[in-house]
Design a protein around this motif. Structure first.
Motif, PDB file in Angstrom:
ATOM      1  N   LEU A   1      83.078  31.736  32.873  1.00  8.61           N
ATOM      2  CA  LEU A   1      82.071  32.367  33.726  1.00  8.61           C
ATOM      3  C   LEU A   1      80.837  31.484  33.865  1.00  8.61           C
ATOM      4  O   LEU A   1      80.415  30.822  32.918  1.00  8.61           O
TER       5      LEU A   1
ATOM      6  N   VAL B   1      74.540  28.781  32.297  1.00  8.36           N
ATOM      7  CA  VAL B   1      73.538  29.680  32.873  1.00  8.36           C
ATOM      8  C   VAL B   1      72.495  28.836  33.599  1.00  8.36           C
ATOM      9  O   VAL B   1      71.890  27.938  33.007  1.00  8.36           O
TER      10      VAL B   1
ATOM     11  N   VAL C   1      71.001  38.687  38.675  1.00  2.00           N
ATOM     12  CA  VAL C   1      71.888  37.699  38.071  1.00  2.00           C
ATOM     13  C   VAL C   1      73.226  37.751  38.788  1.00  2.00           C
ATOM     14  O   VAL C   1      73.804  38.834  38.937  1.00  2.00           O
TER      15      VAL C   1
ATOM     16  N   TRP D   1      81.095  43.945  41.373  1.00  2.00           N
ATOM     17  CA  TRP D   1      81.961  42.767  41.292  1.00  2.00           C
ATOM     18  C   TRP D   1      83.125  42.913  42.264  1.00  2.00           C
ATOM     19  O   TRP D   1      83.429  44.020  42.738  1.00  2.00           O
TER      20      TRP D   1
ATOM     21  N   PHE E   1      77.232  36.078  39.148  1.00  2.00           N
ATOM     22  CA  PHE E   1      78.281  35.474  38.344  1.00  2.00           C
ATOM     23  C   PHE E   1      79.427  35.021  39.236  1.00  2.00           C
ATOM     24  O   PHE E   1      79.691  35.625  40.274  1.00  2.00           O
TER      25      PHE E   1
ATOM     26  N   THR F   1      78.769  43.721  33.165  1.00  2.00           N
ATOM     27  CA  THR F   1      79.211  42.978  34.346  1.00  2.00           C
ATOM     28  C   THR F   1      80.236  41.926  33.966  1.00  2.00           C
ATOM     29  O   THR F   1      81.280  41.787  34.615  1.00  2.00           O
ATOM     30  N   ALA F   2      79.938  41.185  32.916  1.00  2.00           N
ATOM     31  CA  ALA F   2      80.881  40.160  32.449  1.00  2.00           C
ATOM     32  C   ALA F   2      82.208  40.791  32.030  1.00  2.00           C
ATOM     33  O   ALA F   2      83.287  40.275  32.349  1.00  2.00           O
TER      34      ALA F   2
ATOM     35  N   LEU G   1      73.353  36.386  27.641  1.00  2.00           N
ATOM     36  CA  LEU G   1      74.518  35.681  28.183  1.00  2.00           C
ATOM     37  C   LEU G   1      75.092  34.708  27.157  1.00  2.00           C
ATOM     38  O   LEU G   1      76.311  34.629  26.974  1.00  2.00           O
TER      39      LEU G   1
ATOM     40  N   LEU H   1      74.214  43.155  31.828  1.00  2.00           N
ATOM     41  CA  LEU H   1      74.857  41.845  31.987  1.00  2.00           C
ATOM     42  C   LEU H   1      76.174  41.792  31.223  1.00  2.00           C
ATOM     43  O   LEU H   1      77.166  41.240  31.709  1.00  2.00           O
TER      44      LEU H   1
ATOM     45  N   ALA I   1      76.784  31.736  35.451  1.00  2.00           N
ATOM     46  CA  ALA I   1      75.758  32.700  35.862  1.00  2.00           C
ATOM     47  C   ALA I   1      74.541  31.984  36.431  1.00  2.00           C
ATOM     48  O   ALA I   1      74.229  30.851  36.041  1.00  2.00           O
ATOM     49  N   TRP I   2      73.879  32.655  37.358  1.00  2.00           N
ATOM     50  CA  TRP I   2      72.640  32.122  37.945  1.00  2.00           C
ATOM     51  C   TRP I   2      71.617  33.246  38.012  1.00  2.00           C
ATOM     52  O   TRP I   2      71.924  34.358  38.443  1.00  2.00           O
TER      53      TRP I   2
END
Length: 245
Positions: free
Chosen positions: A149, A211, A110, A92, A112, A138-139, A203, A135, A151-152
């Motif tokens: 947030l 998402v 993924v 990140w 963000f 990361t968040a 998520l 995940l 996400a993709w």
């Protein structure tokens, strides 16, 4: 140039840039043809470095992306602009023009960003890392409220081709009974798991409801994607990158 990349379709601030490399447009030969981004894939290192330079040039990236030595874990790296690879499975940054990158070939990438467009991240989520919490970590590293947030989910192996043993299913269901919905029975004790559904569940449980992505299959689309399960050790790697301008 843009035909060699998948561009995420998600509602993010205009300064957020992201892409996924496809197979075409590089210099790798044979089974690794042609835009292989993985230095540890068995390809000629000089070809992979040339491919990475092609991507950097195509997107006019001012510095080398933060590449990772991925280990299917949950370590989240803070991106640095020193061109040194760091061990971890997510990265990140809150710095502009510093790309975060992960490599995949069936595992789920993924990315963000926050709604303010001031932080981005990328995570490599194979089933082991996904189940272990990559995940979530990361968040957490982004230090943002979940509703801030987005996400993709990039290209990964689809449920139809992702056959796993009962221990994989049991591990996910042990974390959440809802995960049972992401598995369908195969022959004997085998199951077919949906990485996209499992990731979305994780998520959503965090409170991230924005998402996007999903629905692609690295295994079945030979022309577009590398797939380790399909091609074995002859598989190259795709790169998913995200950065802020």
């Amino acid at each position: 140039m843009k035909g060699h990349y998948l561009i995420p379709d998600w509602p993010v601030p205009a300064n957020i840039k992201a892409c996924v490399t496809k197979r075409a447009g590089g210099v790798s030969k044979g089974d690794f043809g042609s835009l292989n981004m993985g230095l540890r894939s068995g390809d000629v290192p000089e070809a992979v470095l040339a491919n990475r330079e092609i991507v950097r040039s195509d997107w006019q990236l001012p510095v080398e992306p933060q590449w990772l030595q991925q280990v299917h874990g949950t370590e989240v790296v803070t991106a640095q602009a020193d061109a040194i690879e760091r061990e971890g499975d997510a990265v990140w940054t809150d710095q502009q023009n510093l790309p975060c990158a992960v490599l995949t070939a069936d595992c789920l990438p993924v990315i963000f960003c926050n709604r303010a467009g001031t932080k981005v991240a990328a995570a490599h989520a194979g089933w082991k890392g996904l189940q272990a919490g990559v995940l979530e970590q990361t968040a957490f590293a982004m230090s943002e409220p979940a509703d801030q947030l987005i996400a993709w989910m990039g290209p990964a192996i689809s449920q139809k081709h992702f056959e796993v043993g009962p221990e994989v299913r049991a591990a996910f269901i042990g974390d959440s009974e809802k995960a049972e919905e992401a598995f369908v029975a195969g022959e004997g004790d085998r199951w077919f798991g949906d990485l996209y559904q499992l990731a979305r569940l994780r998520l959503n449980t965090l409170g991230i409801d924005a998402v996007y992505g999903g629905g692609l299959c690295t295994y079945s689309d030979t022309d577009s994607w590398y797939s380790y399960r399909r091609d074995g050790k002859a598989s190259g790697r795709l790169a998913t990158l995200i950065w802020m301008t």
